[in-house]
Design an enzyme around this catalytic site. Sequence first.
Site, PDB file in Angstrom:
ATOM      1  N   TYR A   1      -8.664   7.018-132.356  1.00 23.12           N
ATOM      2  CA  TYR A   1      -9.003   8.435-132.444  1.00 23.12           C
ATOM      3  C   TYR A   1     -10.515   8.544-132.554  1.00 23.12           C
ATOM      4  O   TYR A   1     -11.133   7.771-133.282  1.00 23.12           O
ATOM      5  CB  TYR A   1      -8.355   9.048-133.702  1.00 23.12           C
ATOM      6  CG  TYR A   1      -8.836  10.457-133.980  1.00 23.12           C
ATOM      7  CD1 TYR A   1      -8.148  11.558-133.477  1.00 23.12           C
ATOM      8  CD2 TYR A   1      -9.992  10.684-134.732  1.00 23.12           C
ATOM      9  CE1 TYR A   1      -8.599  12.845-133.716  1.00 23.12           C
ATOM     10  CE2 TYR A   1     -10.448  11.970-134.964  1.00 23.12           C
ATOM     11  CZ  TYR A   1      -9.743  13.042-134.458  1.00 23.12           C
ATOM     12  OH  TYR A   1     -10.182  14.319-134.690  1.00 23.12           O
TER      13      TYR A   1
ATOM     14  N   GLU B   1     -12.824  16.081-129.184  1.00 23.36           N
ATOM     15  CA  GLU B   1     -11.770  15.283-129.813  1.00 23.36           C
ATOM     16  C   GLU B   1     -11.095  14.468-128.717  1.00 23.36           C
ATOM     17  O   GLU B   1     -10.539  15.037-127.777  1.00 23.36           O
ATOM     18  CB  GLU B   1     -10.754  16.177-130.526  1.00 23.36           C
ATOM     19  CG  GLU B   1      -9.804  15.374-131.396  1.00 23.36           C
ATOM     20  CD  GLU B   1      -8.848  16.251-132.190  1.00 23.36           C
ATOM     21  OE1 GLU B   1      -8.205  17.141-131.589  1.00 23.36           O
ATOM     22  OE2 GLU B   1      -8.740  16.040-133.409  1.00 23.36           O
TER      23      GLU B   1
END
Length: 396
Positions: A118, A206
Site C-alpha cells: 500500500y 493512493e
Amino acid sequence: MNLHEYQGKEMLASFGVRIQRGIVATTPAEAVAAAKKLTEDTGTGWHVIKAQVHAGGRGKGGGVKLAKNLEQVEEIAGQIIGMNLVTPQTSAEGKKVHQVLIAEDVYYPGDNEPEEYYMSVLLNRATGRNMIMYSTEGGMDIETVAEETPHLIFTEEINPSTGLLPFQARKIAFNLGLSGTAFKEMTKFVASLYKAYVETDSSLFEINPVLKTSDDKIMAVDSKVTLDENALYRHKDLAALRDEREENAVEVEAKAVGLNYVDLDGNVGCMVNGAGLAMATMDLIKQAGGEPANFLDVGGTADAERVEIAFKLILKDPNVKAILVNIFGGIVRCDRVAQGIIDAYKNMGDITVPIIVRLQGTNADIAKELIDNSGLDVQSAIEFQEAADKVQAVLA
Ligand code: GDP
Ligand code: MN
C-alpha cells in the site's frame, strides 16, 4: 477533483511511474479490440477488466474481473459496462459504469505469491508537510490495517525545502522488505510518484496495491488521484479530465453559478453566508432534531437573483421538508436580503415547504418587519435559538 483509475495511471506513467498497461473501452467490441492490442504490445493473453467509476472497493463489488481469452473479455465487459456498481464506498444505488479499463494481467499465471503493498502520498495537516504512507499490507482496506495491525503502517515525512531525499526512498524500500532489483525499482517508483504528486498539485495519491511481480518489477495496479481544485488553473490538461457524470448533478450546477454547495442526506435545506456560519447552522439543525440536507454558502451577495438560484438548487432535493436561511448582515444589509428572499419567493411561485429566515446584523429589525408583513409562508427570527425552535416546530 478526482481522476478515474486509467487517467491517474496515464498521468503517473508520464512521470516515470511503472504502471500496468491498459486501454479504456466503452463497449464490449472496443474491449475486445483493446485486449487484442495489449496482447500485441505486451504478449499477455489474460486481461483484467476494471469498472471505471469514482469509488474504491470495486473488486469487492464485482467491478474487477479476470478474462482468460477474448470471449471472456467480451462477456465480462458486457456485464460490467452499464451496470450499477455497488461497493463499500458507493451509496446503496451504486454508480453507473460508463467505461471499463482493459489491462494486462500482471499477476502472472503460476505466480502464487505476488506481493502487494500500500502506498499513498498526502498532506499531514498537523505538520503542514507532505508525507508518504506505506505498508506491507497492500490489497486490503487501509482502514482495516490501521485498526488491526497499526504497526504495519509506516510514514515518511518530506521537508519541503529539500524535497524527497534519496535515503528516504531507500528507507521505504527497506521497510517493505525488498532487496536487489526490486529494491532499486521501489526507490525509483517512490521518487517518480512523489515528483508526480508535487508537480500536479495533487492533494491525495493512493496506490493500492503497488505490486511486486515475480520478475521483481514494481508497478501501480490501481490509482486514486485527487487534484487540488484551487490549482487546476495551472493544469489545463488535467482540468480537462473532469468527468461530471461522476459528480453530484446539483453540485455541478451550483459550481457553474459560483455557489459552494455540498449535497447531504438530511431533510432541512440551508442557505447561509459564510462557511463557518454554515457549519454552525448545520449543528443548529441537528440540535433542533433535523438533519441538514445540504451545505450551502451563498457568499457575500445575497440578492434576489442569487437567493432564487439557491432556493431552486435546495428544492431539487425531494427530501427537503423545510428551509432555514441564516444570514449575517455585516457588509450586506439585512433588509436588502429580506427583500431578495421575498422577491425570489414570489417570483418562483411554487415553494411549498416552510421557510425560516434568520437575519442578524445591520437593519435586522427592518428585515424582520419586511418578512412578517410579506404574507408569505416565511417565518422570521433574529436570535439563533429562536430559529432553531421554529425549525423544530415545523418538523414536528
Ligand atoms: P479496487 O477494488 O477498486 O481497489 O480495485 P483494484 O484496482 O485495487 O483491484 C482489486 C483487486 O483486483 C486487486 O487488489 C488485485 O488483487 C486484483 N487485480 C488487479 N489487477 C489484477 C491483474 O492484473 N490480475 C489479477 N489476477 N488480479 C488483479
Ligand atoms: Mn485498489
